[in-house]
Each structure stands twice: as structure tokens, then as C-alpha cells.
Design an enzyme around this catalytic site. Structure first.
Site, mmCIF file in Angstrom:
data_model
loop_
_atom_site.group_PDB
_atom_site.id
_atom_site.type_symbol
_atom_site.label_atom_id
_atom_site.label_comp_id
_atom_site.label_asym_id
_atom_site.label_seq_id
_atom_site.Cartn_x
_atom_site.Cartn_y
_atom_site.Cartn_z
ATOM 1 N N LEU A 114 31.008 33.701 -8.665
ATOM 2 C CA LEU A 114 31.611 32.564 -9.378
ATOM 3 C C LEU A 114 31.318 31.255 -8.680
ATOM 4 C CD1 LEU A 114 35.181 33.876 -10.268
ATOM 5 C CD2 LEU A 114 33.264 33.555 -11.813
ATOM 6 N N GLU B 139 30.543 29.183 -4.543
ATOM 7 C CA GLU B 139 30.152 29.282 -3.159
ATOM 8 C C GLU B 139 30.615 28.029 -2.446
ATOM 9 O OE1 GLU B 139 26.032 30.364 -0.892
ATOM 10 O OE2 GLU B 139 25.990 29.780 -2.982
ATOM 11 N N GLY B 140 31.121 28.202 -1.246
ATOM 12 C CA GLY B 140 31.560 27.024 -0.506
ATOM 13 C C GLY B 140 30.950 27.044 0.866
ATOM 14 N N GLN B 141 31.528 26.264 1.724
ATOM 15 C CA GLN B 141 30.993 26.111 3.056
ATOM 16 C C GLN B 141 30.941 27.410 3.842
ATOM 17 O OE1 GLN B 141 31.506 22.569 4.685
ATOM 18 N NE2 GLN B 141 29.590 23.435 5.421
ATOM 19 N N PHE B 142 32.055 28.088 3.850
ATOM 20 C CA PHE B 142 32.167 29.261 4.716
ATOM 21 C C PHE B 142 32.406 30.531 3.929
ATOM 22 C CE2 PHE B 142 33.624 25.807 7.537
ATOM 23 C CZ PHE B 142 32.525 25.835 8.368
ATOM 24 N N GLY B 143 32.285 30.445 2.622
ATOM 25 C CA GLY B 143 32.585 31.664 1.892
ATOM 26 C C GLY B 143 32.074 31.632 0.476
ATOM 27 N N VAL C 131 33.035 33.005 -3.758
ATOM 28 C CA VAL C 131 34.023 33.536 -4.687
ATOM 29 C C VAL C 131 33.299 34.459 -5.654
ATOM 30 C CG1 VAL C 131 35.844 32.979 -6.316
ATOM 31 C CG2 VAL C 131 35.266 31.348 -4.544
ATOM 32 N N LYS D 147 37.892 35.874 -3.042
ATOM 33 C CA LYS D 147 37.380 34.861 -2.121
ATOM 34 C C LYS D 147 37.080 35.556 -0.817
ATOM 35 C CE LYS D 147 39.601 30.433 -2.946
ATOM 36 N NZ LYS D 147 40.450 29.450 -2.279
ATOM 37 N N ASP E 289 43.492 18.282 -5.658
ATOM 38 C CA ASP E 289 42.320 18.355 -6.522
ATOM 39 C C ASP E 289 42.701 18.867 -7.903
ATOM 40 O OD1 ASP E 289 39.744 18.160 -7.376
ATOM 41 O OD2 ASP E 289 39.047 19.990 -6.406
#
Ligand SMILES: *[C@@H]1O[C@H](CO)[C@@H](O)[C@H](O)[C@H]1NC(C)=O
Ligand SMILES: *[C@@H]1O[C@H](CO)[C@@H](O)[C@H](O)[C@H]1NC(C)=O
Ligand SMILES: *[C@@H]1O[C@H](CO)[C@@H](O)[C@H](O)[C@H]1NC(C)=O
Ligand SMILES: *[C@@H]1O[C@H](CO)[C@@H](O)[C@H](O)[C@H]1NC(C)=O
Length: 832
Positions: A544, A546-550, A552, A583, A687
Site C-alpha cells: 500500500l 512505503e515510508g522512511q523506515f518501513g 505498509v 505496517k 495530518d
């Protein structure tokens, strides 16, 4: 002191500008800075309400005792001459006896000459702690001749201004619209019988025009069969309205209209607000408009400036010619020799402009001018007059600071002026130094810290730079819980232990929740209340985000309902697999990120509300760490709405997916309810946006925080020097400028989310502005001088709802509604 409205407010301008410095990139800083400087110098002979804010002399005694009178006073010691605003003093004017709601007691000030007044400041009676009287509200009457009194009204027609909340703090009220007056009456207003006392300062500048009234046909409505396009009436005119006579209004309020007359510089008023306009074929205007201007005394006029719209695509043009007659004395007739001026019509440039009409040094106390139409419409937003003496207006402007006869002699001013200039230059140097120092500190810190860990953590960066001001420098308001100095400069130490509020950035790159402090220094398995789920029963379906350290993932969770047992919060699934969002922390995440991830789990596991996404279970006994949350099958609200149209016979006939107004209201209520829950726990979301609201098949909404991790929405976020991403189009001004996130800034974002809902997410907020312009606009929200651009009223949106949105975007935090209030206000709409 020849100061602006009040020294505290102008210094806070400086501070907040510098505070913003580190939260934004270098270009933004320069923009804000240039804006500040430009705004401080822009003035081209017209009155500019933004700068006409000089104290008129209550505090420093330039207004003499005999010019301050009152309807009554209680004791000798609370007479009108004590009504001077003072930082430490204790005197005040108090009307006799208890003030009853029906009373009309007043304090009257004679300013000695016509004055353009923009601000009123009031204070109560403190009397070395023994006094405790103040006026909670007041009205303002004013008079240019001391005979006819008018009541001041704001742009929405309300006459009562909010006064003081305690006996010592002074409160200033901007007059929107400003007034031209010589006499002023402050009339305290009360709802219950009480004693009141007041100390007062008035702010403004000299009214050089000397104009005391203009007469003209009332402005007209621009109609198209069936509906109103623009109202070009003079809505702030303070004389009689049928034919405008005996007053001043929008042509003298210092607000210059925009090129597009349908847009306005004011709060969301109606289209055409800034202009007074006429059609060439109506009863009162057969080919020309006649206006008459009266002045307080005889003058030799050099010119008249008329600010006129020229939007020829809509049939508006500047006048083709003007003829003016002059009356030298009140009792004389109109002079035989008019001045005639033909304009050069311009079919190329549609900008609104000042047209300067030379008046050839004619002597007059009244002027009558006939403006001839060049097209179907003629629209003016300002008219001003220049006369012999006032041409060197820079000097006279400084003289305006001494309105009363007891002004000190002229040569006393030069040192003061020079002093002011030197102070300003010193301040600028200081600020520049501060910026450089700030950038230096930021750089050093970047190098020192683990390069992976400092990514996308604006909060800590802002914190580092705000620290000297927000923490150590005495600027901090009680609710600015930015950080402690300790936390700022030792950001690798566990930094959450010492503060009341901890801000976490979700390690998956999603939002940061701010939560009440956890009392533990590090988290272990036993702090986590969610149950451990067997990892092998999570079957990967789709990534679903993607972020800095992980990352979803969308997963199927086998046996989850049985695992969670009776009364589990899962939706009915009609025999199909249970889909969940997982996550997951990457293996290479830093210790800090790991710790934050565990904290995020702990926070999430405490949330339990029908409209907040729920944590179902976790996998934390082995790596990689996972948290499993509900997944909503209709995806997010943004996607959902942007693919739909409003319900209509057309959508029914063609099977186009549609939503109804009541669906939209139902969604709004649910979001306000979920946010009210978060607010009740002192959680700040940071947010809130339609992309972060998930939907199930029954249109139940749950608020989540995935938006930032998804590429799809990357244009909604603003990247600061590649470090942090911020949803600036949803952020309140104080979040952008001061890095201050509170429930009130969530309320702002809620307003923007409502706006998205009622535009069916077809458009990004402020889609016509670039990111840089959005940030500039934030500065305008902060300055609140009516130049800020608001989101427009969505055509679908009921007016009462748009008012609610506008309240969410109030400059001052206490003026914004609470989520509970929003919920209560929205709920009744749903079942209509
Ligand atoms: C204030 O002005 C209104 C007219 O607008 C008048 O009726 C009222 O008496 C005035 N009050 C005082 C105290 O001057
Ligand atoms: C001017 O027009 C607006 C909008 O049509 C209306 O609400 C307002 O009452 C009018 N003002 C006056 C003074 O007529
Ligand atoms: C108004 O303007 C239109 C377009 O310029 C013109 O045709 C018409 O004759 C004008 N009417 C009057 C009364 O001047
Ligand atoms: C206007 O100009 C005339 C000379 O042209 C002069 O005599 C007169 O005093 C002036 N009046 C004012 C009010 O300045």
C-alpha cells in the site's frame, strides 16, 4: 515613542518571522523577509491601513485632558482624564454606579483633527491589585463634526467589539473597516449589571485628504437572468444609502480592489465587495455618474486619483472622460470653468489601476465630478485627493503622530526618527545574524547525527532552531510545548522523558501523533496491550505504501476473528478473508526508529473509537516489527470522492457512481466525531486530510495516517530541503511559521478537509497557488490585514457550512471552533 500599534505586537512580528526561519527553506525565509520589508515600505501617497497604526496620544499625553470627556464618572480619581492606556499605571475612567445592560455611558475623545483610525486598544483598572474592573465589550460611536454620531459596524454588520478579559492586559481591536473621524466615543456594553472601568489608546494617522463626505448614486447589482454575479454597492458607507450622501465608505477605506472585481481582499464577503460600480443604462446613470466631494476646509487641489477596474472582458472599463466643477466656498455657486480630462482607454491590459486626474490648483471646498462611461460598467474602489500642501506627504505623515496642539516643536522629531531607523537597522542585522547562526547550527547538527536518523524529522530541526526563542528566549507562550533545551541539543538521548507532550513521527513515514507524555523511558513488550499475532498467518496481497523506515502492506489475516475472539471490532466479512493493513519496520531501521515504532504501537493501542482506525494486533516478538490495523475496503475518502459525481437524474440514468449531499454531511460528522475523540485525549493528529480518512462499504469513516507514505499523494506534501515533508495546504499558519501543532491546528485542517469533501476532491486546495505562494499566503494569514487568500466557497456547500469552515481558518486560535462544537454544529444537518 513614535511606535506602531503597540511595541509588543510589532516585536512579536519580528520574532515569529525569525522563528519561522528554520522551519522553512532558505528561499522561503527570503520571501518572508522580503515581504516583511516590502510591506514596511509600500505606501504611494494613499492611506494604507496596514501602516497607519500610530498611537494617537492617549498614553503619552499628546491628547490633552480637556479633550477627554465622559458622560459621567464615579469618583474624582476615576475621571475621564485617567482613561489613558498605560503598561504599569493604575488609573482608569469608570462611569458612575453600576453599568446596566440598557445604559449608554461613554468616554469621548476629541482628536483635534480628522483622523484615519484603524485600531482601538483598551485596558481595565488594575490599581496595584486592588482594582478589578474592566469592560468585556464595547461599542464605538464616532463623529466628524461633533454633531452627528454614527455607530461603527464591522464588515458583517456587528457593532459590539470584544473588550478585556482581565484588569491588566490590553486588548487591541482592528477596525475593519477603518473610520475617518475627529470625535470618538467608547461605549462599554454589559449583559449583567456590573461596574466597569476603561483605559484606552487609539491608533491611526492624519487624514490628509480632508474629505468629509462623498455623494454618489448607490452602487448596483450585476445580474444575469436568474442569478446575482456581483454586488457593487457601498456596503460600509456611513451616510444615507438611497443615493449615497453625507458619508464615507469603501472609496476611502484604503482597500484597493483587485484586477478581477469578482475577487475580494476581504474575508469571504460577496463578489464585487471591494468595488462601487454602476451600469451605464440604469435610471440614475444615463451615460455618466455624477459624484460630489465635500472637504473640511478650502484647499488648492493638484490632483485626484481614482482607482478603477478595467476588466473589459466583463464589460468594465475605466471612465472615458471626467469633468469637474469647483465650489470655492460653501456659500458660493459652482465655478463656471470646469476641468475636463480625457483618459487614454486601454483595451490591452485588464489590470485595475489608479487614474490620476490633474485638477490644476483649483481652490475648492466642494468638487463635483461627472465620470463618463466607456463601456457598460464603471467600477471604482478608491478615490483620493492631493492638495498643494500635502504633496510632500512623507514628512506630513510623521507629523500625524502629533495630532494635538501641544505637539513638541518640529526639531524634536529628527533625533527620534534617526533613533527609530538605527533601531530598525540593528534589528535587521540581528535577524540576519540569527539566520546565519541558525543555519550553521542546523548544519553542524546534521553532520553530528546519524545521517539516516535525521531524515524527515523536521520537528527536531525546527526545535533546534526555535529553541533559543521558544525555550530559552522568553518568547514561549504557555502552550508552545516545542521542546526543552535539553531535548534540543541532545537529540540522540531519550528525549521524550522530560516534556509534557511528545511528538512521534510514525516510522513508516506517516504522520506524527503528539501524545501526552509517556512516563516510561523505554518501552518493552509488557507496555503493549495489543496481542501478538502469529506472523505466518499474514498473507501478503499488495503493497500500500512505503515510508522512511518501513512499509505498509495489505494482507489477508487467516483466523483473525477467532484470534481476537468475541466482540472483536472487525467488520462483517460475509465469509470472505479478513483484509488488514500491516505496517512493518524495515530491518535496517535505527534504534531510535525502533523505539518510536514501539511507542506508536502503544499509542495506537490506546485509541478506541468508532471513527479512528483500530490497532488489531502486533508482531513484536521477532523482527521485523509489525502492527496490524483495520483496513477499509472502499479505500480513502479522497479516491472515493474524486471518482464520484453529485447525485442527479443524470447520474441515475447513466449509472455514474454518485454521492448525495447527505452522504457528504454524514462523512463530515463522522470525521468531527473521531477528531473530537482524539482531542479529548489531547492527541494532535497533524495530518488530517481526506486522503487520511478511510471508508468501508457502508460509508463509515475511520481516520488513519497513511497519506504521507503513499506516492500517490506526494504532491500534497511540501519537501523542505529534501528533509521533511509537510502537508502545507492543510496546515494552519502557526504550524508553518512557528512549528506549533495543536488541536486548534487540527481544526484548521478539518476545515480544509471539509472543503475537499464539498468539492468532491476534484481539486487540490489553493490549486492555483504554487507551494511557495501557499507559504507566502501563510504570512498573510499571520498578518491578517485582509490580503490572505481563503479557499473559495464550494458551490455544493450550504452557506452555513462554509461559515463553519471560515471559522476553522480564524487567525486567532481561540476563535476556531472545537471539534466537539463542530460535531454539534454538523450533526443536525445530517437527517434533513
Ligand atoms: C451612538 O450612535 C447612535 C447612532 O448610530 C445613536 O443612536 C446613539 O445614541 C449614540 N450613542 C452615544 C452614546 O453617542
Ligand atoms: C450590499 O449588497 C450585499 C450583497 O447583495 C447585501 O448583503 C448588503 O446588505 C448590501 N448593503 C447595503 C448597504 O445595501
Ligand atoms: C451603454 O454601453 C453600451 C456599450 O458600450 C452602449 O451600446 C449603450 O449605448 C450605452 N448606453 C448608454 C445609455 O450610454
Ligand atoms: C491657493 O492658491 C492661491 C494662489 O494661486 C493662494 O492665494 C491661496 O492662498 C491658496 N490657498 C490655499 C488654501 O492654499
Amino acid at each position: 515613542m513614535t511606535s506602531f500599534s503597540s511595541s509588543s505586537s510589532s516585536s512579536s512580528v519580528f520574532f515569529s518571522q525569525t522563528c519561522s526561519v528554520c522551519g522553512c527553506d532558505r528561499r522561503t525565509i527570503m520571501h518572508l523577509f522580503l515581504l516583511l520589508i516590502l510591506h514596511a515600505t509600500a505606501a504611494d501617497g494613499q492611506i494604507d491601513p496596514a501602516h497607519c497604526r500610530y498611537a494617537l496620544g492617549m498614553e503619552d499625553g499628546r491628547i490633552r485632558d480637556q479633550d477627554i470627556t465622559a458622560s459621567s464618572h464615579w469618583y474624582q480619581t476615576t475621571g475621564p482624564q485617567y482613561a489613558r492606556l498605560e503598561p504599569d499605571g493604575d488609573g482608569a475612567w469608570c462611569p458612575e454606579g453600576q453599568l446596566e445592560p440598557t445604559d449608554s455611558q461613554y468616554l469621548q475623545v476629541d482628536l483635534g483633527r480628522l483622523t484615519f483610525m484603524t485600531v482601538v486598544g483598551t485596558q481595565g483598572r488594575f490599581a496595584r491589585n486592588s482594582g478589578n474592573e474592566f469592560a468585556r465589550a464595547y461599542r464605538l460611536n464616532y463623529s466628524r463634526d461633533g454633531v452627528t454620531w454614527k455607530t461603527w459596524k464591522n464588515r458583517l454588520g456587528s457593532t459590539v467589539m470584544e473588550g478585556n478579559r482581565n484588569a491588566y492586559t490590553s486588548v487591541i481591536n482592528d477596525l475593519h473597516p477603518p473610520i475617518v473621524t475627529r470625535y470618538v466615543r467608547l461605549i462599554p456594553v454589559t449583559r449583567v449589571s456590573t461596574t466597569v472601568c476603561m483605559r484606552v489608546e487609539l491608533y491611526g494617522c492624519q487624514w490628509d485628504d480632508g474629505l468629509i463626505s462623498y455623494d454618489a448614486p448607490e452602487g448596483q447589482l450585476m445580474m444575469r437572468p436568474g442569478y446575482l454575479i456581483a454586488s457593487l454597492n457601498d456596503s460600509t458607507y456611513d451616510g444615507t444609502h438611497e443615493r449615497l450622501s453625507g458619508g464615507l465608505g469603501q472609496l476611502t477605506d484604503g482597500v484597493v480592489g483587485l484586477d478581477d472585481f469578482l475577487r475580494s481582499r476581504q474575508y469571504h464577503v460577496w463578489p464585487g465587495y471591494d468595488y462601487l460600480g454602476w451600469r451605464n443604462d440604469s435610471a440614475g446613470t444615463q451615460g455618466s455618474v455624477e459624484m460630489e466631494f465635500s472637504f473640511e476646509r478650502q484647499k488648492n487641489f493638484t490632483s485626484m486619483k481614482v482607482h478603477s477596474n478595467n476588466m473589459f472582458s466583463r464589460g468594465v472599463k475605466i471612465f472615458s472622460s471626467v469633468t469637474c466643477w469647483f465650489k470655492p466656498r460653501l456659500t458660493a455657486g459652482w465655478g463656471a470653468e470646469p476641468v475636463v480630462f480625457k483618459t487614454v482607454l486601454d483595451d490591452r491590459n485588464p489590470s485595475a489601476r489608479y487614474v490620476t486626474v490633474p485638477l490644476n490648483q483649483q481652490t475648492a471646498t466642494s468638487i463635483r465630478c461627472r465620470f463618463t462611461f466607456a463601456d457598460v460598467w464603471m467600477m471604482f474602489s478608491e478615490i483620493s485627493f492631493q492638495s498643494g500642501k500635502t504633496n510632500t506627504n512623507k514628512q506630513t505623515n510623521t507629523q500625524t503622530i502629533h495630532p494635538s496642539a501641544s505637539a513638541p516643536p518640529d526639531d524634536g522629531k529628527t533625533p527620534v526618527l534617526i533613533g527609530c531607523l538605527v533601531t530598525i537597522i540593528l534589528l535587521l542585522v540581528l535577524i540576519i545574524f540569527f539566520i546565519l547562526w541558525c543555519q550553521y547550527v542546523c548544519k553542524v547538527l546534521e553532520k553530528v547525527r546519524n545521517p539516516a536518523a535525521n531524515q524527515s524529522n523536521l520537528q527536531r530541526l525546527t526545535c533546534v532552531c526555535l529553541c533559543p526563542l521558544a525555550c530559552g528566549g522568553g518568547y514561549a507562550e504557555p502552550d508552545v510545548t516545542q521542546c526543552t533545551p535539553h531535548q534540543c541539543f541532545h537529540s540522540d538521548a531519550p528525549h521524550y522523558a522530560e516534556t509534557d507532550i511528545v511528538r512521534l513521527q510514525g516510522v513508516t513515514g506517516s504522520n506524527m501523533y503528539a501524545v501526552p507524555a509517556l512516563t516510561v523511558d523505554s518501552l518493552t513488550r509488557k507496555d503493549i496491550s495489543a496481542a501478538e499475532f502469529p506472523r505466518q498467518q499474514l498473507i501478503f496481497r499488495e503493497k500500500l505504501g512505503e515510508g522512511q523506515f518501513g512499509e505498509v502492506h495489505l494482507c489477508e489475516a487467516e483466523g483473525l476473528p477467532e484470534f481476537l475472539g468475541e466482540g472483536s471490532p472487525l467488520p462483517e466479512r460475509d465469509g470472505r478473508a479478513v483484509l488488514v493493513a500491516v505496517k512493518q519496520l524495515r530491518a535496517d531501521a535505527t534504534a531510535q526508529a525502533r523505539n518510536d515504532f514501539l511507542k506508536e504501537i502503544k499509542i495506537m493501542s490506546r485509541l478506541n473509537d468508532a471513527n479512528i482506525i483500530r490497532l488489531l494486533c502486533v508482531c513484536v516478538t521477532s523482527d521485523p516489527l509489525c502492527m496490524v490495523t483495520e483496513y477499509m475496503e472502499n479505500g480513502d475518502l479522497h479516491m472515493f470522492l474524486s471518482q464520484r459525481e453529485m447525485e442527479s437524474t443524470l447520474t441515475h440514468a447513466n449509472n455514474i457512481p454518485s454521492v448525495s449531499l447527505s452522504d457528504l454531511l454524514h462523512m463530515s460528522v463522522q470525521i468531527s466525531s473521531g477528531m473530537a475523540y482524539l482531542a479529548s485525549l489531547n492527541f494532535v493528529h497533524r495530518d488530517l486530510a481526506s486522503r487520511n480518512c478511510l471508508l468501508d462499504r457502508r460509508l463509515t469513516i475511520k481516520i488513519a495516517d497513511f497519506g504521507m507514505s503513499r506516492n500517490l499523494y506526494s504532491s500534497d506534501y511540501y519537501r523542505i530541503q529534501g528533509r521533511a515533508v509537510l502537508p502545507i495546504r492543510w496546515m494552519a499558519w502557526e504550524s508553518i511559521l512557528l512549528g506549533k501543532f495543536t488541536t486548534a491546528s487540527d481544526v484548521w485542517a478539518f476545515g480544509v478537509t471539509l472543503w475537499e469533501i464539498f468539492t468532491l476532491c476534484k481539486e487540490q486546495p489553493y490549486s492555483l497557488l504554487s507551494d511557495q505562494q501557499v507559504i507566502q499566503n501563510t504570512g498573510e494569514f499571520f498578518r491578517n490585514q485582509g490580503r490572505q487568500i481563503f479557499l473559495y466557497a464550494p458551490p455544493l456547500c450550504p452557506p452555513s457550512l462554509f461559515e463553519l469552515m471560515m471559522r476553522c481558518w480564524s487567525r486567532d486560535l481561540p476563535d476556531r471552533p472545537t471539534f466537539e462544537g463542530l460535531f454539534q454544529a454538523l450533526r443536525p444537518h445530517v437527517h434533513q
